[in-house]
Write a protein that holds these residues in place. Structure first.
Motif, PDB file in Angstrom:
ATOM      1  N   UNK B  44       0.819  -1.219   0.000  1.00 40.04           N
ATOM      2  CA  UNK B  44       0.000   0.000   0.000  1.00 40.04           C
ATOM      3  C   UNK B  44       0.849   1.264   0.000  1.00 40.04           C
ATOM      4  N   UNK B  45       1.835   1.311   0.864  1.00 36.56           N
ATOM      5  CA  UNK B  45       2.641   2.537   0.925  1.00 36.56           C
ATOM      6  C   UNK B  45       3.388   2.767  -0.385  1.00 36.56           C
ATOM      7  N   UNK B  46       3.790   1.707  -1.045  1.00 36.94           N
ATOM      8  CA  UNK B  46       4.475   1.865  -2.329  1.00 36.94           C
ATOM      9  C   UNK B  46       3.521   2.342  -3.427  1.00 36.94           C
ATOM     10  N   UNK B  47       2.308   1.807  -3.412  1.00 37.40           N
ATOM     11  CA  UNK B  47       1.422   2.038  -4.554  1.00 37.40           C
ATOM     12  C   UNK B  47       0.550   3.271  -4.379  1.00 37.40           C
ATOM     13  N   UNK B  48       0.122   3.536  -3.137  1.00 36.75           N
ATOM     14  CA  UNK B  48      -0.818   4.649  -2.937  1.00 36.75           C
ATOM     15  C   UNK B  48      -0.340   5.636  -1.877  1.00 36.75           C
ATOM     16  N   UNK B  49       0.722   5.324  -1.169  1.00 33.13           N
ATOM     17  CA  UNK B  49       1.143   6.197  -0.082  1.00 33.13           C
ATOM     18  C   UNK B  49       0.308   6.008   1.181  1.00 33.13           C
ATOM     19  N   UNK B  50      -0.495   4.964   1.234  1.00 27.25           N
ATOM     20  CA  UNK B  50      -1.242   4.631   2.462  1.00 27.25           C
ATOM     21  C   UNK B  50      -0.267   3.969   3.432  1.00 27.25           C
ATOM     22  N   UNK B  51       0.010   4.660   4.545  1.00 28.99           N
ATOM     23  CA  UNK B  51       1.067   4.220   5.462  1.00 28.99           C
ATOM     24  C   UNK B  51       0.552   3.442   6.665  1.00 28.99           C
ATOM     25  N   UNK B  52      -0.705   2.984   6.604  1.00 29.17           N
ATOM     26  CA  UNK B  52      -1.300   2.340   7.787  1.00 29.17           C
ATOM     27  C   UNK B  52      -0.496   1.125   8.242  1.00 29.17           C
ATOM     28  N   UNK B  53       0.223   0.512   7.335  1.00 29.07           N
ATOM     29  CA  UNK B  53       0.999  -0.665   7.717  1.00 29.07           C
ATOM     30  C   UNK B  53       2.460  -0.378   7.990  1.00 29.07           C
ATOM     31  N   UNK B  54       2.816   0.891   7.976  1.00 26.09           N
ATOM     32  CA  UNK B  54       4.233   1.255   8.102  1.00 26.09           C
ATOM     33  C   UNK B  54       4.566   1.655   9.533  1.00 26.09           C
ATOM     34  N   UNK B  55       5.394   0.887  10.179  1.00 28.76           N
ATOM     35  CA  UNK B  55       5.950   1.305  11.464  1.00 28.76           C
ATOM     36  C   UNK B  55       7.110   2.251  11.140  1.00 28.76           C
ATOM     37  N   UNK B  56       7.006   3.521  11.540  1.00 29.36           N
ATOM     38  CA  UNK B  56       8.030   4.482  11.095  1.00 29.36           C
ATOM     39  C   UNK B  56       9.438   4.047  11.468  1.00 29.36           C
ATOM     40  N   UNK B  57      10.375   4.430  10.636  1.00 28.05           N
ATOM     41  CA  UNK B  57      11.766   4.135  10.981  1.00 28.05           C
ATOM     42  C   UNK B  57      12.156   4.889  12.247  1.00 28.05           C
ATOM     43  N   UNK B  58      11.537   6.029  12.490  1.00 33.61           N
ATOM     44  CA  UNK B  58      11.798   6.752  13.734  1.00 33.61           C
ATOM     45  C   UNK B  58      11.388   5.910  14.947  1.00 33.61           C
ATOM     46  N   UNK B  59      10.286   5.187  14.810  1.00 33.13           N
ATOM     47  CA  UNK B  59       9.847   4.296  15.896  1.00 33.13           C
ATOM     48  C   UNK B  59      10.850   3.162  16.087  1.00 33.13           C
ATOM     49  N   UNK B  60      11.376   2.665  15.001  1.00 28.62           N
ATOM     50  CA  UNK B  60      12.375   1.590  15.113  1.00 28.62           C
ATOM     51  C   UNK B  60      13.588   2.086  15.906  1.00 28.62           C
ATOM     52  N   UNK B  61      13.996   3.300  15.621  1.00 30.39           N
ATOM     53  CA  UNK B  61      15.099   3.906  16.382  1.00 30.39           C
ATOM     54  C   UNK B  61      14.726   4.024  17.858  1.00 30.39           C
ATOM     55  N   UNK B  62      13.550   4.533  18.139  1.00 29.09           N
ATOM     56  CA  UNK B  62      13.110   4.665  19.535  1.00 29.09           C
ATOM     57  C   UNK B  62      13.127   3.312  20.229  1.00 29.09           C
ATOM     58  N   UNK B  63      12.701   2.285  19.518  1.00 31.46           N
ATOM     59  CA  UNK B  63      12.632   0.950  20.112  1.00 31.46           C
ATOM     60  C   UNK B  63      14.026   0.460  20.495  1.00 31.46           C
ATOM     61  N   UNK B  64      14.986   0.730  19.641  1.00 33.09           N
ATOM     62  CA  UNK B  64      16.368   0.355  19.957  1.00 33.09           C
ATOM     63  C   UNK B  64      16.800   0.997  21.274  1.00 33.09           C
ATOM     64  N   UNK B  65      16.516   2.281  21.433  1.00 35.43           N
ATOM     65  CA  UNK B  65      16.934   2.966  22.664  1.00 35.43           C
ATOM     66  C   UNK B  65      16.129   2.475  23.873  1.00 35.43           C
ATOM     67  N   UNK B  66      14.838   2.280  23.673  1.00 36.94           N
ATOM     68  CA  UNK B  66      14.022   1.843  24.804  1.00 36.94           C
ATOM     69  C   UNK B  66      14.432   0.449  25.272  1.00 36.94           C
ATOM     70  N   UNK B  67      14.661  -0.446  24.329  1.00 43.39           N
ATOM     71  CA  UNK B  67      15.076  -1.807  24.711  1.00 43.39           C
ATOM     72  C   UNK B  67      16.441  -1.782  25.411  1.00 43.39           C
ATOM     73  N   UNK B  68      17.269  -0.832  25.056  1.00 41.23           N
ATOM     74  CA  UNK B  68      18.583  -0.751  25.698  1.00 41.23           C
ATOM     75  C   UNK B  68      18.468  -0.388  27.173  1.00 41.23           C
ATOM     76  N   UNK B  69      17.343   0.215  27.547  1.00 37.68           N
ATOM     77  CA  UNK B  69      17.146   0.588  28.958  1.00 37.68           C
ATOM     78  C   UNK B  69      17.175  -0.632  29.861  1.00 37.68           C
TER      79      UNK B  69
END
Lengths: 284, 284, 284, 284
Positions: B44-69
């Motif tokens: 969807x995000x590739x074809x129409x820009x519908x991002x409902x299934x996209x976990x932002x890369x910013x969230x992935x970064x946050x997760x790395x830091x949070x898990x490091x806690x």
């Protein structure tokens, strides 16, 4: 108004030289990056392309390799041999500077090595009269995970930085230290000890600013090494920012950090022994 | 003919994470570069820009830091925790790959460190069913100053290389080894031992070709480490050419070398334990 | 002998700033890398960690961004605004140097751009009395495939280089030119014209040495641009060696070259307008 | 369980070749970085050091230079000539891959050039039966200063990113496109057109995600270029964060940005023409 040639120099940069000393009980390896720069009566090549006074940079490279045939020894001594040669044997050349970086290899076995971090450096200058010797290190990366504060600084309308009494202090040390004389020093011993004092001072200093740490590092070297006249340091402040985890209902008691690339603080300074000989061409 | 979306993945590359563990008797520092890559129902995000299934890369970064806690432990375990999280908690994500590089710091004092060369790596992949774990090293630079020959090779009209029975052999090892299972391994112990076997095999092997050395390195690891299924190696041949000093009436008995930058040989290969589990997504 | 603090400065290096000007008919983009360095009464922070006189490097970064809110204009003018601000508003700061690199973007459409090679630079210094302005270029890579000779050079026992009357001449120009005054100049026009003269002089000069080309480049700029007092050039000689194909029964009439990485010649020099104002802090 | 040799290849990486074509009215320059990789019956050298089947990487380098004597033409054709040669003339070699990067030089005068940004690439593979050709670009840096949104994404407990309907979108394009056949194509024309479509699609697409832009870029190329079967893109999201100036009582209406280095998003994907020939060894 007339237009004239100003200061100039030329040379061969980054001649990569590896020498192997084949002792029966072990090999030794010396891994260098040698740059030469010559100055003198060079107006003709600039103004008319008359190269009669130009010792080719290719020849400078050849000289580096040929001199290595007789052995290298400490890089300070090797650089001085080269600098003297260029000035003493080329009529048009009145100043030579030789800069050498030496890479670190740790022995694994009789003839096997693994490369370590840390670069030893020297810059030797000769003007036909005096040799000046500077030794140093580059890209020596160190970190204190506590024992560093930063507060009480000047604030203006653009200041938003929070004061802190506990931060990570990390830097990639570039240090250059000037020797009192060009003779009579055990270069390897001097270098090892000076580097050790730099690292110890970094580790020992409870730091209120990276400037304070810089000064402590230079001072420690000069206090312990009488053969040295001056230490110049360039210390990038490799910022480590604590990550705010509160949005995830997590605290962060100084445990999780973001290591930033750019921008970075850059602290530069020198520490000098009063009454030491003038630097002359040391920092030319 | 229709045009369609093919394979794809996305993630956050090079999240720079430093964690400090503050023990009373000493601090410990873990310095990582973490890259995450996710794949799944992302049309969807590739074809129409519908991002409902996209976990932002910013969230992935946050997760790395949070898990490091909660602590990091071995990078293989940390990567597996992250990979499982992304797939198990994000409905659209069916595959996660987490690549971590760990930089080496040597203790100088209680909370002071100096950075060493050598990078430890891991790549962990999870597809909702199986976790595959690859460990490795990067930029491990080693050199043998003798014990390396190269002759008897195929010659054609473009061959000018002289045969030699004594050359310098130097390389920057990139090695990745695949584990048999994702459980029950002491990752730190396994990594230390595998790396040690790589270095020892490099040093011990009297080499007739860099390919032979490559195979010996991989085989040594597999012979000694039963938990490993396969070793992949990429070895640039860092050429050191003896300098011809004859124009200066000097010989060169294997002592003076030019360390070349480019071009370089590049030898790549894998050594596999027969009967080991299939690699699955290990090298995806 | 006493030990004392010598020269020092500090600042924030490599603040990466992009500004977008949103005109109705088109966007414009300014892409900068800004480094600030301050000096003054800074003994206290070095000696005792008393930071009362230290404007944090973080504040310097904030100032760069805040000043950009009002528009940037030519980088020389932006750097001067910043340098004046730091000295004029911080009691302890008596000298400021601001170095800016500007990256080149070419318009593709209304708000779309493609990055080009070539970096425009400036270094502006202010000491509370005078502003000195240096403009320049960095990493401007140029090549002449003929029209370059090198012969008649000094030969000693280490000289093996063959003389040539036709070689490739290639370099990555770093040039810095000092302005006569800090006022009344159209910086953008001056920079465009000076750069154009550098490139034209490189292309037009039949070269007997890279030194001759260097001088011709500097002289050309000064002859045409009265607002400039001096040009400093640093020109690596990016060697292109003709490949000897004779072993394959092929000639090579100046057609096939090996582009070498290291070592490289490095030619540095300045061309000066006699009677121009003294450089002051320009090259500090 | 037995230990055996797995997949392997070897070759000469980064042979730097410059060719000058000396036409009376102008010179032309071709500046390449050529890497060759060969595979085949190479077990002996790995297992015993018997090199009878090994064509030295030095010979591969020589071959690159010797073949350049006859002219280069389009890099796709030059790579194919080399790949065919290695497989067709070396009994033990059954697969060859030749990767070439071509640097861009713009004419300034008859024999003078200035280097531009942008790298053209090709990867040609030959297995004795079929030649597969991939063309591409690398490090093509583009930016849209508006026309990019990102919202409606999946949120979990680690999501803090604000949704936006106006951001900077910047990336360094690496794209590789696979040709339907290895014959009958005007490589230079095809490359110019494909690159132009990539840039135009980047500029024209109002973007709701970088994935959408990626797909639009690939699709645009395939719609216009019937000779192409597939486009693979790797797009780092070069983040530009608006700077919060509110502490200085300044707004920031999308004008002042911090250009971050790391971490960065990394979006990778392919767009495929349905029914096109199978890729075979194209991406090997």
């Amino acid at each position: 108004m007339e237009i004239r040639l100003g200061d100039n120099q030329y040379g061969k940069a980054e001649t990569r030289l590896v020498r192997v000393d084949r002792h029966p009980d072990r090999h030794e390896v010396t891994d260098l990056n040698v740059s030469t720069a010559l100055a003198g009566d060079l107006a003709a090549t600039h103004l008319t392309g008359d190269n009669a006074g130009v010792l080719p940079t290719d020849t400078q490279k050849n000289t580096v390799y040929a001199f290595a045939r007789d052995g290298i020894g400490a890089i300070e001594a090797f650089a001085a041999r080269l600098a003297r040669h260029f000035v003493d044997t080329t009529p048009t050349i009145h100043r030579a500077r030789v800069r050498i970086e030496q890479y670190s290899w740790e022995r694994v076995a009789h003839h096997s090595f693994i490369r370590n971090s840390g670069t030893r450096t020297t810059t030797v200058t000769y003007d036909g009269a005096a040799v000046t010797v500077v030794s140093g290190v580059d890209d020596l990366v160190v970190m204190n995970t506590t024992g560093s504060e930063f507060h009480g600084f000047h604030k203006d309308r653009y200041t938003t930085l929070a004061e802190t009494d506990d931060r990570i202090l990390a830097t990639a040390v570039r240090a250059d230290w000037r020797h009192m004389t060009a003779e009579g020093t055990d270069w390897n011993d001097s270098h090892r000890e000076a580097t050790s004092h730099l690292v110890d001072a970094f580790a020992d200093t409870h730091s209120l600013s990276l400037q304070q740490t810089l000064h402590a590092m230079g001072e420690r070297v000069l206090r312990h090494r009488e053969e040295l006249a001056e230490v110049r340091l360039s210390l990038p402040n490799k910022h480590h920012f604590p990550v705010d985890l509160s949005a995830f209902e997590l605290d962060n008691p100084g445990e999780v950090f973001f290591a930033a690339d750019r921008p970075y603080g850059l602290i530069e300074g020198s520490v000098v022994r009063d009454g030491a000989p003038e630097p002359g061409l040391a920092w030319w």
